[in-house]
Design a protein around this motif. Sequence first.
Motif, short mmCIF file in Angstrom:
data_model
loop_
_atom_site.label_atom_id
_atom_site.label_comp_id
_atom_site.label_asym_id
_atom_site.label_seq_id
_atom_site.Cartn_x
_atom_site.Cartn_y
_atom_site.Cartn_z
N MET A 50 0.84 -1.20 0.00
CA MET A 50 0.00 0.00 0.00
C MET A 50 0.87 1.25 0.00
N ASN A 51 0.35 2.29 -0.62
CA ASN A 51 1.08 3.55 -0.75
C ASN A 51 1.01 4.31 0.58
N ILE A 52 2.14 4.40 1.26
CA ILE A 52 2.17 4.99 2.59
C ILE A 52 1.86 6.47 2.56
N TRP A 53 2.14 7.12 1.44
CA TRP A 53 1.88 8.55 1.35
C TRP A 53 0.38 8.83 1.31
N TRP A 54 -0.39 7.98 0.64
CA TRP A 54 -1.84 8.14 0.64
C TRP A 54 -2.41 7.90 2.05
N ILE A 55 -1.84 6.94 2.78
CA ILE A 55 -2.26 6.69 4.15
C ILE A 55 -1.98 7.91 5.02
N PHE A 56 -0.80 8.48 4.85
CA PHE A 56 -0.44 9.70 5.60
C PHE A 56 -1.41 10.83 5.26
N LEU A 57 -1.74 10.96 3.97
CA LEU A 57 -2.67 12.01 3.56
C LEU A 57 -4.05 11.77 4.15
N SER A 58 -4.43 10.50 4.35
CA SER A 58 -5.71 10.17 4.99
C SER A 58 -5.75 10.74 6.40
N PHE A 59 -4.63 10.59 7.13
CA PHE A 59 -4.54 11.15 8.49
C PHE A 59 -4.63 12.67 8.46
N ILE A 264 -8.63 4.45 -0.59
CA ILE A 264 -8.79 3.59 -1.77
C ILE A 264 -7.60 3.75 -2.71
N ASN A 265 -7.14 4.97 -2.89
CA ASN A 265 -5.98 5.22 -3.76
C ASN A 265 -4.73 4.54 -3.22
N ALA A 266 -4.62 4.44 -1.89
CA ALA A 266 -3.44 3.81 -1.28
C ALA A 266 -3.35 2.34 -1.65
N PHE A 267 -4.50 1.66 -1.74
CA PHE A 267 -4.49 0.23 -2.04
C PHE A 267 -4.59 -0.07 -3.54
N LEU A 268 -5.06 0.90 -4.31
CA LEU A 268 -5.11 0.72 -5.76
C LEU A 268 -3.85 1.25 -6.44
#
Length: 359
Positions: A50-59, A264-268
């Motif tokens: 998974m894209n860690i940057w998208w996860i960070f942006l989620s936070f 969703i973007n993090a996992f796609l």
Amino acid sequence: MDTQQQKMLKNLSPTRALIPILIGLAVPIYMVWSSDDFQVDQIIDHLGNMNIWWIFLSFVVLIGRDAGYMYRIRTLTNKHLSWNSSFFVIMLWEFASAITPSVVGGTSVAVFIMNREKISFGKALSFVMLTAILDNLFFVFASIFVIILFPGSIFPANNYSAEILGMTLGLKQIFVVSVSLIAVYTAFMAWGLFIGPKSFKKFLWFLTSNRFTKRWRRMAVKSGNEMIVASRELKGHKTSYWLKVILSTVFIWSSRYAMLNCLINAFLHIDLFSLTQGQFLDQFLIFGRQIIMWIVMLISPTPGSAGTAEYFFGEFFKEFFNDAGLVIVVALFWRLFTYYTYLLMGTIVLPTWISKRFK
């Protein structure tokens, strides 16, 4: 401490979080157990890639949403609430909403919390009513907008149906029923709050004037009096006041929905800087479907839509994933950020707040 305060604090008890947690976990477990496509090895690979940057942006988006809530409540109270008090109010309000059914919400507890933060009962009641009206107006108008924008694809192409009051309804029908109830309720509350609070009280008196409804007359009179008090508190505000609270409402809910886009973007493995035209349009479709899904979930009888939210997530978003097991994983991440976080925050913040406000 009087009986009413004891009752409200009992409603905020952290032990009440156990039921929604169990319900919320039971549905994904059942979905995993009943799915033939759920493979642990594949899920581990997805988590590792998974894209860690998208996860960070989620936070970041999630924190921005909470900051928006705090800004709105401070604006509503003309900054009578400090940032510290606003934090307590929002966290405990979210916690109360998470442990009560979505159709009920945590409004009475929110009035109690604000009252303990030295906001008078009338003002606290008016602020809570106003936020409910603003949120509901956003749901109604935003849903109409996304249906116009995506007339053929905003609802998922599946055969889901549920039996409600003896009628079999699909997602479209459930949405129509839910948004209609929201629109009628909001119009009724807005009329009482802004136009005719005394007429509102007379109408409630009329509804409880026959022998079948007379048992609720005392509650109707109390509600009518509260509406008159709340209406009086909202008079005399400038245009800038209303503009700030409306724009902050749009920001709050847009941030909440944008958070799922990030997940969703993090996992796609979507690259933000090289979106194709199809991926770009999918971002708006995902955003729009959340508005529709949220309205469907509002009639959930479970605390915080526990179980209902996890199930409907799959119904609305499974077409974006090739792996059925990944749908369950993203749904759990989504609920972790938007629901379980506030259950945890509530259990942490509540004892500190009680020690400060009930010395």
